[in-house]
Design a protein around this motif. Structure first.
Motif, PDB file in Angstrom:
ATOM      1  N   ALA A  63       0.836  -1.198   0.000  1.00  0.00           N
ATOM      2  CA  ALA A  63       0.000   0.000   0.000  1.00  0.00           C
ATOM      3  C   ALA A  63       0.873   1.249   0.000  1.00  0.00           C
ATOM      4  N   TRP A  64       0.393   2.290  -0.686  1.00  0.00           N
ATOM      5  CA  TRP A  64       1.075   3.572  -0.783  1.00  0.00           C
ATOM      6  C   TRP A  64       0.078   4.684  -0.536  1.00  0.00           C
ATOM      7  N   LEU A  65       0.573   5.822  -0.049  1.00  0.00           N
ATOM      8  CA  LEU A  65      -0.226   7.019   0.137  1.00  0.00           C
ATOM      9  C   LEU A  65       0.551   8.184  -0.474  1.00  0.00           C
ATOM     10  N   ASP A  66      -0.045   8.865  -1.439  1.00  0.00           N
ATOM     11  CA  ASP A  66       0.610   9.988  -2.122  1.00  0.00           C
ATOM     12  C   ASP A  66       0.591  11.205  -1.199  1.00  0.00           C
ATOM     13  N   LEU A  67       1.537  11.249  -0.276  1.00  0.00           N
ATOM     14  CA  LEU A  67       1.563  12.255   0.789  1.00  0.00           C
ATOM     15  C   LEU A  67       1.646  13.691   0.283  1.00  0.00           C
ATOM     16  N   ASN A  68       2.363  13.927  -0.810  1.00  0.00           N
ATOM     17  CA  ASN A  68       2.508  15.296  -1.307  1.00  0.00           C
ATOM     18  C   ASN A  68       1.580  15.586  -2.486  1.00  0.00           C
ATOM     19  N   ALA A  69       0.665  14.671  -2.794  1.00  0.00           N
ATOM     20  CA  ALA A  69      -0.346  14.844  -3.839  1.00  0.00           C
ATOM     21  C   ALA A  69       0.259  15.254  -5.183  1.00  0.00           C
ATOM     22  N   ASP A  70       1.396  14.635  -5.545  1.00  0.00           N
ATOM     23  CA  ASP A  70       2.028  14.954  -6.837  1.00  0.00           C
ATOM     24  C   ASP A  70       1.749  13.883  -7.900  1.00  0.00           C
ATOM     25  N   ASN A  71       0.747  13.049  -7.622  1.00  0.00           N
ATOM     26  CA  ASN A  71       0.285  12.027  -8.573  1.00  0.00           C
ATOM     27  C   ASN A  71       1.290  10.920  -8.852  1.00  0.00           C
ATOM     28  N   ASP A  72       2.163  10.652  -7.891  1.00  0.00           N
ATOM     29  CA  ASP A  72       3.012   9.465  -7.972  1.00  0.00           C
ATOM     30  C   ASP A  72       3.178   8.915  -6.557  1.00  0.00           C
ATOM     31  N   PHE A  73       3.768   7.770  -6.462  1.00  0.00           N
ATOM     32  CA  PHE A  73       3.929   7.113  -5.160  1.00  0.00           C
ATOM     33  C   PHE A  73       5.394   6.788  -4.889  1.00  0.00           C
ATOM     34  N   ALA A  76       9.656   9.816  -0.609  1.00  0.00           N
ATOM     35  CA  ALA A  76       9.981   9.268   0.714  1.00  0.00           C
ATOM     36  C   ALA A  76       8.716   9.085   1.546  1.00  0.00           C
ATOM     37  N   ASN A  77       8.641   7.981   2.253  1.00  0.00           N
ATOM     38  CA  ASN A  77       7.558   7.643   3.187  1.00  0.00           C
ATOM     39  C   ASN A  77       6.212   7.337   2.539  1.00  0.00           C
ATOM     40  N   GLU A  78       6.130   7.299   1.199  1.00  0.00           N
ATOM     41  CA  GLU A  78       4.835   7.037   0.576  1.00  0.00           C
ATOM     42  C   GLU A  78       4.481   5.544   0.561  1.00  0.00           C
ATOM     43  N   LEU A  79       5.476   4.671   0.609  1.00  0.00           N
ATOM     44  CA  LEU A  79       5.192   3.244   0.756  1.00  0.00           C
ATOM     45  C   LEU A  79       4.791   3.000   2.201  1.00  0.00           C
ATOM     46  N   LEU A  80       3.550   2.606   2.419  1.00  0.00           N
ATOM     47  CA  LEU A  80       3.068   2.354   3.782  1.00  0.00           C
ATOM     48  C   LEU A  80       3.565   1.018   4.302  1.00  0.00           C
ATOM     49  N   GLY A  81       3.851   0.097   3.388  1.00  0.00           N
ATOM     50  CA  GLY A  81       4.367  -1.201   3.770  1.00  0.00           C
ATOM     51  C   GLY A  81       3.762  -2.301   2.925  1.00  0.00           C
ATOM     52  N   TRP A  82       4.144  -3.513   3.247  1.00  0.00           N
ATOM     53  CA  TRP A  82       3.585  -4.668   2.551  1.00  0.00           C
ATOM     54  C   TRP A  82       3.405  -5.797   3.549  1.00  0.00           C
ATOM     55  N   VAL A  83       2.474  -6.663   3.234  1.00  0.00           N
ATOM     56  CA  VAL A  83       2.226  -7.839   4.050  1.00  0.00           C
ATOM     57  C   VAL A  83       2.111  -9.048   3.139  1.00  0.00           C
ATOM     58  N   GLY A  84       2.708 -10.138   3.568  1.00  0.00           N
ATOM     59  CA  GLY A  84       2.527 -11.404   2.879  1.00  0.00           C
ATOM     60  C   GLY A  84       1.390 -12.143   3.561  1.00  0.00           C
ATOM     61  N   ILE A  85       0.451 -12.632   2.776  1.00  0.00           N
ATOM     62  CA  ILE A  85      -0.696 -13.334   3.347  1.00  0.00           C
ATOM     63  C   ILE A  85      -0.637 -14.782   2.856  1.00  0.00           C
ATOM     64  N   PRO A 106      -6.993  16.078   0.191  1.00  0.00           N
ATOM     65  CA  PRO A 106      -7.195  14.745  -0.391  1.00  0.00           C
ATOM     66  C   PRO A 106      -5.881  14.143  -0.889  1.00  0.00           C
ATOM     67  N   LYS A 107      -5.755  12.832  -0.699  1.00  0.00           N
ATOM     68  CA  LYS A 107      -4.555  12.089  -1.120  1.00  0.00           C
ATOM     69  C   LYS A 107      -4.999  10.772  -1.745  1.00  0.00           C
ATOM     70  N   ALA A 108      -4.215  10.267  -2.665  1.00  0.00           N
ATOM     71  CA  ALA A 108      -4.490   8.983  -3.297  1.00  0.00           C
ATOM     72  C   ALA A 108      -3.904   7.856  -2.447  1.00  0.00           C
ATOM     73  N   LEU A 109      -4.680   6.796  -2.276  1.00  0.00           N
ATOM     74  CA  LEU A 109      -4.254   5.585  -1.590  1.00  0.00           C
ATOM     75  C   LEU A 109      -4.269   4.461  -2.616  1.00  0.00           C
ATOM     76  N   ARG A 110      -3.168   3.736  -2.745  1.00  0.00           N
ATOM     77  CA  ARG A 110      -3.079   2.616  -3.685  1.00  0.00           C
ATOM     78  C   ARG A 110      -2.793   1.338  -2.924  1.00  0.00           C
ATOM     79  N   VAL A 111      -3.519   0.271  -3.259  1.00  0.00           N
ATOM     80  CA  VAL A 111      -3.303  -1.061  -2.693  1.00  0.00           C
ATOM     81  C   VAL A 111      -3.074  -2.001  -3.869  1.00  0.00           C
ATOM     82  N   ARG A 112      -2.027  -2.849  -3.755  1.00  0.00           N
ATOM     83  CA  ARG A 112      -1.701  -3.766  -4.844  1.00  0.00           C
ATOM     84  C   ARG A 112      -1.512  -5.178  -4.321  1.00  0.00           C
ATOM     85  N   CYS A 113      -1.868  -6.127  -5.166  1.00  0.00           N
ATOM     86  CA  CYS A 113      -1.636  -7.545  -4.920  1.00  0.00           C
ATOM     87  C   CYS A 113      -0.681  -8.035  -5.996  1.00  0.00           C
ATOM     88  N   SER A 114       0.302  -8.828  -5.594  1.00  0.00           N
ATOM     89  CA  SER A 114       1.214  -9.438  -6.558  1.00  0.00           C
ATOM     90  C   SER A 114       1.738 -10.739  -5.969  1.00  0.00           C
TER      91      SER A 114
END
Length: 170
Positions: A63-73, A76-85, A106-114
């Motif tokens: 998961a990522w959060l676009d902290l500075n709202a510049d439309n990328d992730f 620094a610090n925009e990767l919130l982390g990852w979890v293996g399930i 407002p900020k963009a939040l992205r969640v990815r599965c891979s």
């Protein structure tokens, strides 16, 4: 590239007013923007993003959060982390804190599965899914919310008097 053909998808994301459960599917879309009412995230306060895995076992969820709202992730610090399930259809928490000093709004939040941990929010992956959401960051004032009993308006002989709890003074 292979999208969700191997059951590598996100079956749920929960964070405040975002309650998107049971949304994943075999042959589902590789990318979706969801327009839930944006939850409010306070700076400096730990939040918990709950992610539910799809039908494949052993996938990674980032998961990522676009902290500075510049439309990328990729800042620094925009990767919130990852979890293996390890198990299919299992919900796990991903705790994170919006850094103090993050501009409100407002900020963009992205969640990815891979199938493997990824640190790039836009990387091409063989199988998986990407979901985007909007959240609203607010500055934490450090004051607890007041309830109706904390403020009183009392009539006096020359007008009114406002009484308030000590926490509200200042």
């Amino acid at each position: 590239i292979g999208w969700t053909l191997a059951y590598d998808f996100i079956d749920g994301v929960e964070l405040g007013s975002i309650v998107n459960t049971g949304s994943g599917a075999w042959l589902g879309p590789a990318y979706t923007y969801y327009s839930f009412v944006p939850p409010t995230l306070l700076t400096g306060v730990q939040q918990t993003l709950s992610i539910t895995s799809g039908g494949a076992e052993g996938d990674s969820y980032s998961a990522w959060l676009d902290l500075n709202a510049d439309n990328d992730f990729d800042d620094a610090n925009e990767l919130l982390g990852w979890v293996g399930i390890p198990n299919a259809y299992t919900t796990v928490p991903l705790p994170f804190t919006v850094p103090v000093g993050t501009a409100p709004g407002p900020k963009a939040l992205r969640v990815r599965c891979s199938t493997a941990p990824i640190s790039d929010a836009c990387a091409t992956v063989l199988h998986g899914e990407t979901e985007d959401y909007t959240v609203v960051v607010e500055v934490n004032t450090g004051l607890a919310a007041l309830d109706g009993t904390d403020l009183q308006v009392l009539p006096t002989t020359d007008g009114v008097q406002l009484r308030c709890a000590a926490a509200a003074i200042g």
